[in-house]
Design a protein around this motif. Structure first.
Motif, PDB file in Angstrom:
ATOM      1  N   LEU A 160       0.828  -1.216   0.000  1.00  0.00           N
ATOM      2  CA  LEU A 160       0.000   0.000   0.000  1.00  0.00           C
ATOM      3  C   LEU A 160       0.859   1.262   0.000  1.00  0.00           C
ATOM      4  CD1 LEU A 160      -2.783  -1.103   2.516  1.00  0.00           C
ATOM      5  CD2 LEU A 160      -2.944  -0.971   0.012  1.00  0.00           C
ATOM      6  N   VAL A 161       1.947   1.256   0.766  1.00  0.00           N
ATOM      7  CA  VAL A 161       2.858   2.407   0.792  1.00  0.00           C
ATOM      8  C   VAL A 161       3.502   2.600  -0.581  1.00  0.00           C
ATOM      9  CG1 VAL A 161       5.051   3.265   1.726  1.00  0.00           C
ATOM     10  CG2 VAL A 161       3.306   2.345   3.265  1.00  0.00           C
ATOM     11  N   LEU A 162       3.967   1.503  -1.199  1.00  0.00           N
ATOM     12  CA  LEU A 162       4.590   1.601  -2.520  1.00  0.00           C
ATOM     13  C   LEU A 162       3.595   2.134  -3.549  1.00  0.00           C
ATOM     14  CD1 LEU A 162       6.686  -1.693  -2.558  1.00  0.00           C
ATOM     15  CD2 LEU A 162       7.529   0.647  -2.243  1.00  0.00           C
ATOM     16  N   GLU A 163       2.337   1.716  -3.455  1.00  0.00           N
ATOM     17  CA  GLU A 163       1.305   2.231  -4.364  1.00  0.00           C
ATOM     18  C   GLU A 163       1.092   3.721  -4.145  1.00  0.00           C
ATOM     19  OE1 GLU A 163      -2.119  -0.239  -3.675  1.00  0.00           O
ATOM     20  OE2 GLU A 163      -1.255  -1.927  -4.794  1.00  0.00           O
ATOM     21  N   ALA A 164       1.082   4.154  -2.878  1.00  0.00           N
ATOM     22  CA  ALA A 164       0.892   5.571  -2.563  1.00  0.00           C
ATOM     23  C   ALA A 164       2.055   6.426  -3.075  1.00  0.00           C
ATOM     24  CB  ALA A 164       0.724   5.758  -1.056  1.00  0.00           C
ATOM     25  N   LEU A 165       3.250   5.826  -3.114  1.00  0.00           N
ATOM     26  CA  LEU A 165       4.442   6.548  -3.574  1.00  0.00           C
ATOM     27  C   LEU A 165       4.660   6.445  -5.080  1.00  0.00           C
ATOM     28  CD1 LEU A 165       6.928   5.494  -0.748  1.00  0.00           C
ATOM     29  CD2 LEU A 165       5.783   7.709  -1.015  1.00  0.00           C
ATOM     30  N   GLU A 166       3.790   5.731  -5.751  1.00  0.00           N
ATOM     31  CA  GLU A 166       3.952   5.453  -7.177  1.00  0.00           C
ATOM     32  C   GLU A 166       4.176   6.707  -8.025  1.00  0.00           C
ATOM     33  OE1 GLU A 166       0.763   3.547  -9.896  1.00  0.00           O
ATOM     34  OE2 GLU A 166       1.702   1.921  -8.751  1.00  0.00           O
ATOM     35  N   GLU A 167       3.473   7.780  -7.706  1.00  0.00           N
ATOM     36  CA  GLU A 167       3.557   9.005  -8.501  1.00  0.00           C
ATOM     37  C   GLU A 167       4.834   9.801  -8.245  1.00  0.00           C
ATOM     38  OE1 GLU A 167       1.359   9.652 -10.947  1.00  0.00           O
ATOM     39  OE2 GLU A 167       0.519   7.709 -10.363  1.00  0.00           O
ATOM     40  N   ILE A 168       5.542   9.503  -7.165  1.00  0.00           N
ATOM     41  CA  ILE A 168       6.770  10.237  -6.846  1.00  0.00           C
ATOM     42  C   ILE A 168       7.930   9.516  -7.531  1.00  0.00           C
ATOM     43  CG2 ILE A 168       8.217  11.206  -5.022  1.00  0.00           C
ATOM     44  CD1 ILE A 168       5.806  10.912  -3.147  1.00  0.00           C
ATOM     45  N   ILE A 169       8.061   9.765  -8.812  1.00  0.00           N
ATOM     46  CA  ILE A 169       9.013   9.033  -9.643  1.00  0.00           C
ATOM     47  C   ILE A 169      10.461   9.428  -9.354  1.00  0.00           C
ATOM     48  CG2 ILE A 169       9.060  10.541 -11.678  1.00  0.00           C
ATOM     49  CD1 ILE A 169       8.542   6.738 -11.756  1.00  0.00           C
ATOM     50  N   ASP A 170      10.676  10.619  -8.761  1.00  0.00           N
ATOM     51  CA  ASP A 170      12.047  11.054  -8.492  1.00  0.00           C
ATOM     52  C   ASP A 170      12.495  10.757  -7.062  1.00  0.00           C
ATOM     53  OD1 ASP A 170      10.358  12.923  -7.363  1.00  0.00           O
ATOM     54  OD2 ASP A 170      11.519  14.660  -8.012  1.00  0.00           O
ATOM     55  N   LEU A 171      11.776   9.911  -6.358  1.00  0.00           N
ATOM     56  CA  LEU A 171      12.156   9.493  -5.012  1.00  0.00           C
ATOM     57  C   LEU A 171      13.490   8.758  -5.090  1.00  0.00           C
ATOM     58  CD1 LEU A 171      11.085   9.412  -2.072  1.00  0.00           C
ATOM     59  CD2 LEU A 171      10.142   7.176  -2.610  1.00  0.00           C
ATOM     60  N   ASP A 172      14.491   9.245  -4.373  1.00  0.00           N
ATOM     61  CA  ASP A 172      15.831   8.673  -4.520  1.00  0.00           C
ATOM     62  C   ASP A 172      16.328   7.917  -3.289  1.00  0.00           C
ATOM     63  OD1 ASP A 172      16.090  11.031  -3.069  1.00  0.00           O
ATOM     64  OD2 ASP A 172      18.050  11.505  -3.907  1.00  0.00           O
ATOM     65  N   VAL A 173      15.666   8.067  -2.139  1.00  0.00           N
ATOM     66  CA  VAL A 173      16.065   7.365  -0.919  1.00  0.00           C
ATOM     67  C   VAL A 173      14.842   6.637  -0.360  1.00  0.00           C
ATOM     68  CG1 VAL A 173      16.938   7.626   1.431  1.00  0.00           C
ATOM     69  CG2 VAL A 173      17.851   9.064  -0.396  1.00  0.00           C
ATOM     70  N   VAL A 174      15.008   5.335  -0.123  1.00  0.00           N
ATOM     71  CA  VAL A 174      13.912   4.512   0.391  1.00  0.00           C
ATOM     72  C   VAL A 174      14.438   3.691   1.570  1.00  0.00           C
ATOM     73  CG1 VAL A 174      12.291   2.656  -0.174  1.00  0.00           C
ATOM     74  CG2 VAL A 174      12.869   4.360  -1.897  1.00  0.00           C
ATOM     75  N   ASP A 175      13.702   3.708   2.670  1.00  0.00           N
ATOM     76  CA  ASP A 175      14.065   2.912   3.837  1.00  0.00           C
ATOM     77  C   ASP A 175      12.855   2.092   4.275  1.00  0.00           C
ATOM     78  OD1 ASP A 175      14.870   1.794   6.221  1.00  0.00           O
ATOM     79  OD2 ASP A 175      15.748   3.638   7.005  1.00  0.00           O
ATOM     80  N   LEU A 176      12.927   0.797   4.042  1.00  0.00           N
ATOM     81  CA  LEU A 176      11.862  -0.134   4.434  1.00  0.00           C
ATOM     82  C   LEU A 176      12.383  -1.125   5.475  1.00  0.00           C
ATOM     83  CD1 LEU A 176      10.342  -0.776   0.902  1.00  0.00           C
ATOM     84  CD2 LEU A 176       9.342   0.587   2.749  1.00  0.00           C
ATOM     85  N   SER A 177      13.355  -0.707   6.244  1.00  0.00           N
ATOM     86  CA  SER A 177      13.960  -1.564   7.258  1.00  0.00           C
ATOM     87  C   SER A 177      12.973  -1.915   8.365  1.00  0.00           C
ATOM     88  CB  SER A 177      15.150  -0.850   7.908  1.00  0.00           C
ATOM     89  OG  SER A 177      16.117  -0.543   6.951  1.00  0.00           O
TER      90      SER A 177
END
Length: 108
Positions: free
Chosen positions: A18-35
């Motif tokens: 669900l989080v990844l779907e919500a972030l789908e439109e932010i194509i220039d997101l360069d740092v991701v932390d799913l720890s």
């Protein structure tokens, strides 16, 4: 205790999808932390893998850092995620500690 609180707060596979779907439109997101999100511990692991791989593939030219530490990534799905990450030529930081990558754990 603190460990139980952390598990209760974790997104899990379905929540992360669900989080990844919500972030789908932010194509220039360069740092991701799913720890520490208990990834790979539910029947939704295959769906999570597909979502995460697509998320990564959509950002191969911008993703500079991703942390997937403290999860349960393993087996064929772990390999798919690593394969997607290997295409990210802008990636400078990759954190995968405390998973089961490289350990024979069946076909998941």
């Amino acid at each position: 205790g603190a460990a139980e609180d952390a598990k209760a707060a974790a997104l899990g596979d379905k929540g992360t999808i669900l989080v990844l779907e919500a972030l789908e439109e932010i194509i220039d997101l360069d740092v991701v932390d799913l720890s520490g999100n208990q990834l790979g511990k539910s029947p939704y692991f295959n769906d999570l893998t597909a979502s995460l791989c697509n998320f990564i593939k959509d950002r191969v030219e911008v993703l500079t850092s991703i942390s997937l530490c403290e999860n349960n990534l393993r087996g064929a799905n772990g390999e798919k995620i690593l394969r997607a990450l290997s295409e990210c030529y802008t990636l400078h930081y990759l954190y995968l500690s405390n998973n089961f990558l490289g350990v024979a754990q069946g076909n998941q």
